[in-house]
Design a protein around this motif. Sequence first.
Motif, PDB file in Angstrom:
ATOM      1  N   PRO A  60      77.829 -22.078 -91.012  1.00 47.70           N
ATOM      2  CA  PRO A  60      78.002 -21.562 -89.661  1.00 47.70           C
ATOM      3  C   PRO A  60      79.205 -22.193 -88.953  1.00 47.70           C
ATOM      4  CG  PRO A  60      76.263 -23.212 -89.688  1.00 47.70           C
ATOM      5  CD  PRO A  60      76.745 -23.074 -91.106  1.00 47.70           C
ATOM      6  N   PHE A  61      79.770 -21.461 -87.998  1.00 42.71           N
ATOM      7  CA  PHE A  61      80.781 -22.020 -87.084  1.00 42.71           C
ATOM      8  C   PHE A  61      82.072 -22.492 -87.760  1.00 42.71           C
ATOM      9  CE2 PHE A  61      76.708 -23.166 -84.804  1.00 42.71           C
ATOM     10  CZ  PHE A  61      76.817 -22.163 -83.878  1.00 42.71           C
ATOM     11  N   ALA A  62      82.537 -21.762 -88.782  1.00 47.67           N
ATOM     12  CA  ALA A  62      83.774 -22.159 -89.454  1.00 47.67           C
ATOM     13  C   ALA A  62      84.934 -22.269 -88.464  1.00 47.67           C
ATOM     14  CB  ALA A  62      84.107 -21.158 -90.555  1.00 47.67           C
ATOM     15  N   PHE A  63      84.909 -21.425 -87.439  1.00 43.95           N
ATOM     16  CA  PHE A  63      86.065 -21.355 -86.538  1.00 43.95           C
ATOM     17  C   PHE A  63      86.127 -22.521 -85.564  1.00 43.95           C
ATOM     18  CE2 PHE A  63      83.966 -20.407 -82.579  1.00 43.95           C
ATOM     19  CZ  PHE A  63      82.732 -19.964 -83.003  1.00 43.95           C
ATOM     20  N   VAL A  64      85.007 -23.248 -85.390  1.00 44.87           N
ATOM     21  CA  VAL A  64      84.949 -24.251 -84.324  1.00 44.87           C
ATOM     22  C   VAL A  64      86.009 -25.331 -84.513  1.00 44.87           C
ATOM     23  CG1 VAL A  64      83.536 -26.065 -83.305  1.00 44.87           C
ATOM     24  CG2 VAL A  64      82.538 -23.828 -83.751  1.00 44.87           C
ATOM     25  N   MET A  65      86.176 -25.777 -85.776  1.00 46.39           N
ATOM     26  CA  MET A  65      87.116 -26.865 -86.008  1.00 46.39           C
ATOM     27  C   MET A  65      88.561 -26.453 -85.732  1.00 46.39           C
ATOM     28  SD  MET A  65      85.305 -29.443 -86.522  1.00 46.39           S
ATOM     29  CE  MET A  65      86.354 -30.737 -87.171  1.00 46.39           C
ATOM     30  N   ALA A  66      88.797 -25.138 -85.697  1.00 44.94           N
ATOM     31  CA  ALA A  66      90.163 -24.689 -85.420  1.00 44.94           C
ATOM     32  C   ALA A  66      90.632 -25.144 -84.042  1.00 44.94           C
ATOM     33  CB  ALA A  66      90.252 -23.168 -85.537  1.00 44.94           C
ATOM     34  N   THR A  67      89.687 -25.349 -83.110  1.00 44.07           N
ATOM     35  CA  THR A  67      90.114 -25.797 -81.776  1.00 44.07           C
ATOM     36  C   THR A  67      90.721 -27.198 -81.844  1.00 44.07           C
ATOM     37  OG1 THR A  67      87.846 -26.503 -81.370  1.00 44.07           O
ATOM     38  CG2 THR A  67      88.530 -24.422 -80.390  1.00 44.07           C
ATOM     39  N   ASP A  68      90.285 -27.972 -82.850  1.00 38.38           N
ATOM     40  CA  ASP A  68      90.890 -29.294 -83.027  1.00 38.38           C
ATOM     41  C   ASP A  68      92.347 -29.163 -83.489  1.00 38.38           C
ATOM     42  OD1 ASP A  68      88.278 -29.906 -82.569  1.00 38.38           O
ATOM     43  OD2 ASP A  68      88.133 -31.445 -84.103  1.00 38.38           O
ATOM     44  N   VAL A  69      92.578 -28.212 -84.404  1.00 34.68           N
ATOM     45  CA  VAL A  69      93.928 -28.011 -84.921  1.00 34.68           C
ATOM     46  C   VAL A  69      94.873 -27.536 -83.822  1.00 34.68           C
ATOM     47  CG1 VAL A  69      95.282 -26.856 -86.698  1.00 34.68           C
ATOM     48  CG2 VAL A  69      92.864 -27.307 -87.085  1.00 34.68           C
ATOM     49  N   LEU A  70      94.340 -26.705 -82.929  1.00 34.14           N
ATOM     50  CA  LEU A  70      95.186 -26.142 -81.877  1.00 34.14           C
ATOM     51  C   LEU A  70      95.708 -27.221 -80.943  1.00 34.14           C
ATOM     52  CD1 LEU A  70      93.014 -23.061 -80.919  1.00 34.14           C
ATOM     53  CD2 LEU A  70      95.320 -22.962 -81.856  1.00 34.14           C
ATOM     54  N   GLY A  71      94.978 -28.335 -80.885  1.00 34.19           N
ATOM     55  CA  GLY A  71      95.321 -29.298 -79.845  1.00 34.19           C
ATOM     56  C   GLY A  71      94.984 -28.673 -78.508  1.00 34.19           C
ATOM     57  N   ALA A  72      93.737 -28.172 -78.407  1.00 35.90           N
ATOM     58  CA  ALA A  72      93.323 -27.416 -77.217  1.00 35.90           C
ATOM     59  C   ALA A  72      93.048 -28.372 -76.052  1.00 35.90           C
ATOM     60  CB  ALA A  72      92.082 -26.585 -77.540  1.00 35.90           C
ATOM     61  N   TRP A  73      94.035 -29.109 -75.680  1.00 38.12           N
ATOM     62  CA  TRP A  73      93.899 -30.070 -74.591  1.00 38.12           C
ATOM     63  C   TRP A  73      95.179 -30.169 -73.802  1.00 38.12           C
ATOM     64  CZ3 TRP A  73      89.542 -32.003 -72.818  1.00 38.12           C
ATOM     65  CH2 TRP A  73      89.631 -33.025 -71.847  1.00 38.12           C
ATOM     66  N   PRO A  74      95.177 -29.954 -72.500  1.00 37.77           N
ATOM     67  CA  PRO A  74      94.008 -29.556 -71.710  1.00 37.77           C
ATOM     68  C   PRO A  74      93.348 -28.279 -72.253  1.00 37.77           C
ATOM     69  CG  PRO A  74      96.056 -29.522 -70.382  1.00 37.77           C
ATOM     70  CD  PRO A  74      96.428 -29.957 -71.725  1.00 37.77           C
ATOM     71  N   PRO A  75      92.070 -28.066 -71.888  1.00 41.00           N
ATOM     72  CA  PRO A  75      91.319 -26.920 -72.429  1.00 41.00           C
ATOM     73  C   PRO A  75      92.066 -25.596 -72.250  1.00 41.00           C
ATOM     74  CG  PRO A  75      89.846 -28.377 -71.223  1.00 41.00           C
ATOM     75  CD  PRO A  75      91.244 -28.890 -70.977  1.00 41.00           C
ATOM     76  N   ILE A  76      91.824 -24.694 -73.184  1.00 41.80           N
ATOM     77  CA  ILE A  76      92.582 -23.429 -73.210  1.00 41.80           C
ATOM     78  C   ILE A  76      91.653 -22.221 -73.068  1.00 41.80           C
ATOM     79  CG2 ILE A  76      94.430 -24.396 -74.628  1.00 41.80           C
ATOM     80  CD1 ILE A  76      93.107 -23.037 -77.075  1.00 41.80           C
ATOM     81  N   ARG A  77      92.256 -21.091 -72.684  1.00 37.73           N
ATOM     82  CA  ARG A  77      91.536 -19.808 -72.719  1.00 37.73           C
ATOM     83  C   ARG A  77      91.522 -19.357 -74.164  1.00 37.73           C
ATOM     84  NH1 ARG A  77      95.062 -19.156 -68.879  1.00 37.73           N
ATOM     85  NH2 ARG A  77      94.366 -19.030 -66.730  1.00 37.73           N
TER      86      ARG A  77
END
Lengths: 335, 383
Positions: A60-77
């Motif tokens: 489950p949730f394969a896509f979740v870790m992609a937010t780490d790769v994005l460097g989604a900080w500050p948080p993103i839409r």
Amino acid sequence: MGEREIAIVSFAEVIVERSDRDDCELLLPVLKRALGDVGLTQQDIGFTVSGSSDFLGGRPFAFVMATDVLGAWPPIRESHVEMDGAFALYEAWVRLQHGDLDTALVFAFGRPSQGPLHDVMSLQLDPYYMAPLRPDALSLGALAARAALDAGLTSEDELARIAGERRGVPTSTSEPYLREPLRAHATPTLRDGAAAIVLAAGDGARALSKRPAWIRGLDHRIEPHSLGARSLTRSVSTEQAARGAGALGFGADVAELHARFAHEEPLLSRALELPASTRVNPSGGALAQDPVMVTGLCRLGHAARAVHEGAARAIAHATSGPCLQQNLVCTLEAR
Amino acid sequence: MNRCAVIGIGQTRHAAKRDDVSLAGLVREAALRALADAGLGFSDIDAVVIGKAPDTFEGVMMPELYLADALGAVGKPMMRVHTAGSVGGSTAIVAAHLVQAGVHKRVLTVAFEKQSESEAMWALSPKFPFQPPLLAGAGGYFAPLVRSYIRRSGAPPEVGIKVSVKDRKNALKNPYAHLLLPDISDEVVEKSPMLWDPIRYLETCPSSDGAAAMVLAAEDSLGGVTNPAWVLASEVRSEPTMFAGRDQVNPRAGRDCAKALYAGAGITEPRRQIDVAEVYVPFSWFEPMWMENLGFAPENEGWRLTLDGATSMTGDLPINPSGGVLSTNPIGASGMIRFAEAAMQVRGTAGAHQVDGAKIAMGHAYGGASQFFAMWLVGRDKP
């Protein structure tokens, strides 16, 4: 249909036979390149959306870790579709129509090497009547190929010719069948991969790219799921999406079609009413490289790249579901 | 950006096991109710947007392909959203975007989960290299965050119990709620087994089979509906799962999302201006935590809203009049139920759990490791 001018300004892909990297490691260089090629970072992006499927990794949730790769900080839409990345691009295109955001990052990743993909795909079928029979994806492809041959839409010689051209290797009808009437050359070449596209609106796109690939039209449609409830020799949903996207009579120089099996190319070309002057799948398409869940987004990327490199008009097509159940069509043009 | 309104709402009977229906039967039950509420049929719908949490929960890969027929999507565009626990909310937002962008006039959006097809707790618990372990399901992951909240805020231990009793009493007024516990009391909750300290059995959400659906329409396509819920604003935010210093108790993505949401709707005093909120509270203590994250209370003081009764049906900011996720939890649909219940409140159709005179309501959903947020504000009056 959207009225705001939106263009594909950047495209990057990494496709390998079998990745020894995880999804994140596969994605990182692709995201960096798609953004870096137009001088952007994640912080410049208004909306981010991806496509992938948990069933490739069986978790489950394969896509979740992609937010780490994005460097989604500050948080993103950010958003995610459990679909090929081409449909994520559709979501981004809709979001940019609102007018408050000017750029979007779309990406997809898939590593079919993690399991027996053709068997796994049978879990995509009606779970009560179809899936228990466990027809694998190759068998369903063969079923549709048989229908196309019987209807006189193509021939085994033509399938071998298409496969040879896309794969860039000699092919012959003397090769053994993998699933009659399909030979291995007429079936997809599974690959691990990731791809990313940057969309930009209006003058922003002109500033980022010397020759943006403008989205003239974008539409997608779905057909009944059951193979007995629809025609396997006519792609009705491609015809509908083609009308919606303004693809009929568009006169594209290039068409990138998400044809996983050789017989799907003539079927789709017919639905899109492609003239003989349109070059079909110069990239090789899914017959040469099929990074599942990414392949459709790559078609958009390669069609856009054709425009970036001089083509006046290009068509991209993406599909989902057994035997072309769901189809997306995009028309791209230079302006 | 075009105006968008909710004109039809439907949900299924939620239960631990809906073995009387297939997956298609389940989503269709919600969809047909939403269409009937809007006075429409499938032929009036331009596109379908469906959402659910991981496909592994039912063991069907991309089930929307098989559900296209049941949802009247044939010949139309169909999208499938998956953003973890926030998916029910983000699905509604993707659907609203289609209307707001002017691409479609009427969109049917559906979210579901049929959790009885698998065991969600263990489906959420596999160990992957280099990833934080979920231990025993979501509760195993979130309990340490609750302990951290209690330590930081100095909240008294009974807060979680109060939230649980409030939401379970609210559920008794909701004909669709899954868990109905008429004999609920502080004592009953306190005596229930401790699952993940400090979260007791009766302070957790159930596993439900269920679906929710809404019909969203453009301003010129409301049909005969005279009490639409206008979408005043919607927002999503995501942040990474892990990095040193990340505040998972009061995540920035949630704070940023709420801030942008309020700005989008011209809300300057959320506590005063918002009449009712349906907030994603799967474990009791998340009510005070989200009160702070959403800006309804200062940091470390969210628990006071609960203890003061502000979040009860008779308080000034009723939270989860429907009984919330604590009473009904078909995971993929839980966010959409929050969004739909908010719309019911401003439409005045919430029945026994209606908050009198609700004009502005919030729907909230979160997912992942408290890292994905989806929110909307709906209003009785046209913006």
